[in-house]
Design a protein around this motif. Sequence first.
Motif, short mmCIF file in Angstrom:
data_model
loop_
_atom_site.label_atom_id
_atom_site.label_comp_id
_atom_site.label_asym_id
_atom_site.label_seq_id
_atom_site.Cartn_x
_atom_site.Cartn_y
_atom_site.Cartn_z
N LEU A 94 51.93 22.60 47.59
CA LEU A 94 52.70 23.57 46.81
C LEU A 94 51.98 23.89 45.50
N GLY A 95 51.41 22.89 44.85
CA GLY A 95 50.63 23.11 43.63
C GLY A 95 49.42 23.99 43.90
N ARG A 96 48.75 23.75 45.01
CA ARG A 96 47.58 24.55 45.38
C ARG A 96 47.99 26.01 45.62
N GLN A 97 49.14 26.20 46.28
CA GLN A 97 49.61 27.56 46.55
C GLN A 97 49.95 28.30 45.26
N LEU A 98 50.63 27.62 44.34
CA LEU A 98 50.97 28.28 43.08
C LEU A 98 49.70 28.61 42.29
N ALA A 99 48.73 27.72 42.30
CA ALA A 99 47.47 27.98 41.59
C ALA A 99 46.79 29.24 42.13
N ARG A 100 46.85 29.44 43.44
CA ARG A 100 46.24 30.65 44.02
C ARG A 100 46.94 31.91 43.54
N ILE A 101 48.25 31.83 43.35
CA ILE A 101 49.00 32.99 42.88
C ILE A 101 48.73 33.23 41.39
N GLN A 102 48.70 32.17 40.62
CA GLN A 102 48.51 32.30 39.17
C GLN A 102 47.07 32.64 38.80
N ASN A 103 46.11 32.22 39.58
CA ASN A 103 44.70 32.37 39.22
C ASN A 103 44.03 33.54 39.92
N GLN A 104 44.74 34.65 40.00
CA GLN A 104 44.16 35.84 40.61
C GLN A 104 43.23 36.57 39.65
N GLY A 105 43.26 36.18 38.39
CA GLY A 105 42.41 36.81 37.40
C GLY A 105 42.87 38.22 37.07
N GLU A 106 41.92 39.14 37.10
CA GLU A 106 42.18 40.51 36.68
C GLU A 106 43.33 41.20 37.42
N PRO A 107 43.51 41.01 38.72
CA PRO A 107 44.63 41.70 39.39
C PRO A 107 46.00 41.41 38.78
N LEU A 108 46.18 40.23 38.18
CA LEU A 108 47.47 39.94 37.53
C LEU A 108 47.73 40.90 36.38
N ALA A 109 46.68 41.35 35.73
CA ALA A 109 46.83 42.21 34.56
C ALA A 109 46.73 43.70 34.90
N GLN A 110 46.58 44.04 36.17
CA GLN A 110 46.44 45.44 36.56
C GLN A 110 47.79 46.15 36.53
N PRO A 111 47.90 47.19 35.69
CA PRO A 111 49.15 47.94 35.66
C PRO A 111 49.23 48.93 36.82
N GLN A 112 50.44 49.29 37.17
CA GLN A 112 50.67 50.33 38.16
C GLN A 112 51.69 51.31 37.59
N ASP A 113 51.50 52.57 37.92
CA ASP A 113 52.46 53.59 37.51
C ASP A 113 53.47 53.79 38.62
N GLN A 114 54.74 53.80 38.24
CA GLN A 114 55.79 54.08 39.21
C GLN A 114 56.92 54.78 38.49
N ASP A 115 57.27 55.94 38.98
CA ASP A 115 58.37 56.73 38.41
C ASP A 115 58.19 56.94 36.91
N GLY A 116 56.96 57.18 36.48
CA GLY A 116 56.70 57.46 35.08
C GLY A 116 56.64 56.24 34.19
N ALA A 117 56.77 55.06 34.74
CA ALA A 117 56.72 53.83 33.95
C ALA A 117 55.53 52.98 34.39
N VAL A 118 55.08 52.14 33.51
CA VAL A 118 53.99 51.22 33.82
C VAL A 118 54.60 49.84 34.04
N TRP A 119 54.17 49.20 35.11
CA TRP A 119 54.64 47.84 35.37
C TRP A 119 53.49 47.02 35.92
N TYR A 120 53.69 45.72 36.00
CA TYR A 120 52.65 44.76 36.38
C TYR A 120 53.17 43.93 37.55
N PRO A 121 53.05 44.47 38.77
CA PRO A 121 53.67 43.80 39.92
C PRO A 121 53.11 42.41 40.22
N ARG A 122 51.81 42.22 40.09
CA ARG A 122 51.25 40.91 40.40
C ARG A 122 51.67 39.86 39.37
N ALA A 123 51.69 40.25 38.10
CA ALA A 123 52.14 39.33 37.05
C ALA A 123 53.62 38.99 37.26
#
Length: 195
Positions: A94-123
């Motif tokens: 379980l710790g290894r799985q969470l580390a893989r989700i948390q340690n995605q690097g740059e994709p966590l900080a990638q914003p996406q536009d949806q309905d005129g708003a910016v959000w961070y789905p990976r984060a």
Amino acid sequence: MRSSRLILIAATAMFMMACNPDHAAPASPAQPVSTEGFIAATTDIQPANLPALIAAFDGDPVGVADRLERDIGGRSALTRYATAMIQHGQAESLGRQLARIQNQGEPLAQPQDQDGAVWYPRAEDAGFVTGGIGAVLATHKDALPAFAKGAGRSPPAADADLQAWLSEPATTLPRPARSAFDDAFRAAYRATRPD
């Protein structure tokens, strides 16, 4: 005449269930779990079907995290999964799985536009999964050393704030992504933690 009608009804029902992944039967050891079927497969976790759930999470951690965060029943599924992992000696995995989700690097900080708003789905997904797992760990602190080992981190000190320790990997995120992580973390932690 009646038996042929029953056969037709049964065949129709089986066809409809096969075409709708939301009505899939829980996984058995011989039946792999898809990302889409992960939530449904957590309704009755037994030692025999836990490996299929682990394989699904390991195979697509980002997809499973997204499903858990956005689909109905995701919070409950995450709680059941994390609890089963700890109860069956899989805290390190379980710790290894969470580390893989948390340690995605740059994709966590990638914003996406949806309905005129910016959000961070990976984060948001990472914060949600971290908060849900954290709520379970708060009631199973004996699993922290194994969990930390799997996450590749030192266990928290006895007097450390568990929420802060779990969120440490997100401290390097830019402010808007970090806010998305923190908001999702708090929401999942509060909703998941049994009081």
